[in-house]
Design an enzyme around this catalytic site. Structure first.
Site, PDB file in Angstrom:
ATOM      1  N   THR A 186       0.749  -1.426   0.034  1.00  0.00           N
ATOM      2  CA  THR A 186      -0.249  -0.080   0.119  1.00  0.00           C
ATOM      3  C   THR A 186       0.710   1.137  -0.017  1.00  0.00           C
ATOM      4  OG1 THR A 186      -1.551   1.262   1.463  1.00  0.00           O
ATOM      5  CG2 THR A 186      -0.228  -0.268   2.536  1.00  0.00           C
ATOM      6  N   TYR A 231      -1.418   0.010  10.411  1.00  0.00           N
ATOM      7  CA  TYR A 231      -2.015  -0.757   9.214  1.00  0.00           C
ATOM      8  C   TYR A 231      -0.670  -0.546   8.269  1.00  0.00           C
ATOM      9  CZ  TYR A 231      -3.597  -1.046   4.540  1.00  0.00           C
ATOM     10  OH  TYR A 231      -3.691  -1.395   3.041  1.00  0.00           O
TER      11      TYR A 231
END
Ligand code: UDP
Length: 328
Positions: free
Chosen positions: A117, A141
């Protein structure tokens, strides 16, 4: 016929990947614990409900199939939730990935494609973001994804496990045939939320911050079509099957759109005005996140087919109308 294990194949990106590979004649086996995915989104190949924490079940799976590669989409994905529940994020995204990697290794499977990501980069130091940009994630995350990227480097050195990490910017859009699309619960992403407002499924859209250092004061993101992400995974698979080395690639169109521009685009595609409330910033949102995907073009031959934002939004709208039974 090549056989690919798709971990998390009942989710948004994984389910499109299963379709994409199946349409190209590859065999897929999907595993998913269905904590957020949907069984009916897996329309091709074999499906097994399985949690990656279940090492014995994974071992049995690898014993009964010969996989040429593994694509790993299964993870927890909400930045805000990761700040509240880091334990969940490190367990799901790091510990369970380690279990998967170790069972792959035990079975002699050594090609891995990982969903990473843009959140691994943290606050941008320059834009657009290329692969040389420092990775200093701001949330559990982002850190969980970066940890796996680093683990993969060590696993390659020690065990010869080759991998491609694909760092998505803003995944968006839907299957052009409108059979698959985004079905998060709760939904937190801008485009589906805006479409829910357009479809009278939600009263209004809140814009998170109008005082950013951008031309219209709202955040700028690089929206990339889900099918283009699938194409990048397909090319990454070819790369590994061809015996080429590991790679890390940023995936975006290289063009940023502000929240206000996305709202304008949704209004145009749906043919109606959206009820919008302008609110405060959401914690952890950088002003601008745009990819430099030159390396993906050079290393994978990746050329996005659906780079146009209007096309991305209209595919997402077609899926929402069909899935939520909205009038045409
Ligand atoms: N956003 C917004 N309202 C919403 C959801 C998102 O203004 O209800 C903004 C968000 O602050 C960000 C952009 O839209 O600037 C894209 O957010 P999204 O959650 O879709 O993706 P992210 O960039 O967090 O991966």
């Amino acid at each position: 016929m090549k056989k690919v294990l798709i971990a998390g194949g009942a989710g948004y990106i994984g389910s499109h990947m299963v379709k994409w590979l199946s349409q190209r004649g590859l065999q897929t086996v999907t595993v998913d614990n269905l904590s957020s995915g949907h069984r009916d989104a897996v329309q091709f190949g074999e499906f097994i409900q399985l949690d990656l924490a279940d090492r014995d079940a994974l071992r049995a799976l690898f014993a009964s199939h010969h996989f040429d590669a593994v694509m790993h989409f299964a993870s927890s994905i909400q930045v805000g939730e990761s700040v509240q529940k880091p334990s969940l994020y490190y367990a799901n995204n790091v510990v369970n990935t380690l279990i998967l990697l170790d069972e792959m290794r035990a079975a002699g499977v050594n090609r891995f494609i990982f969903s990473s990501t843009a959140a691994t980069f943290g606050e941008p130091k320059y834009t657009p973001i290329d692969e040389k940009h420092p990775q200093q994630p701001l949330s559990p995350y982002g850190r969980s994804k970066l940890m796996v990227e680093q683990i993969l480097e060590d696993y390659e050195r020690a065990y010869g496990l080759r991998s491609v990490c694909l760092r998505y910017f803003n995944a968006a859009g839907a299957d052009p045939a409108a059979e698959l699309g985004e079905r998060h619960d709760p939904e937190t992403h801008l485009i589906p939320i805006a479409l829910e407002v357009a479809g009278d499924l939600r009263p209004q859209l809140s814009v998170f911050g109008t005082d950013y250092d951008t031309p219209d004061g709202t955040c700028i993101r690089d929206y990339v079509h889900i099918v283009d992400l699938c194409q990048a995974h397909g090319l990454a698979l070819d790369r590994l099957l061809d015996g080429k080395g590991s790679g890390r690639y940023n995936l975006g169109n290289g063009q940023g759109f502000s929240v206000r521009q996305v709202i304008g685009c949704v209004e145009q595609v749906c043919g109606r005005k959206l009820k919008v409330a302008y609110g405060d910033r959401r914690a952890g949102d950088p002003a601008v996140l745009v990819a430099d995907a030159t390396l993906a073009r050079q290393g994978l031959g990746w050329v996005p087919e659906y780079a146009d934002l209007g096309q991305i939004v209209s595919h997402a709208w077609a899926f929402m109308k069909r899935h939520r039974n909205l009038a045409a």
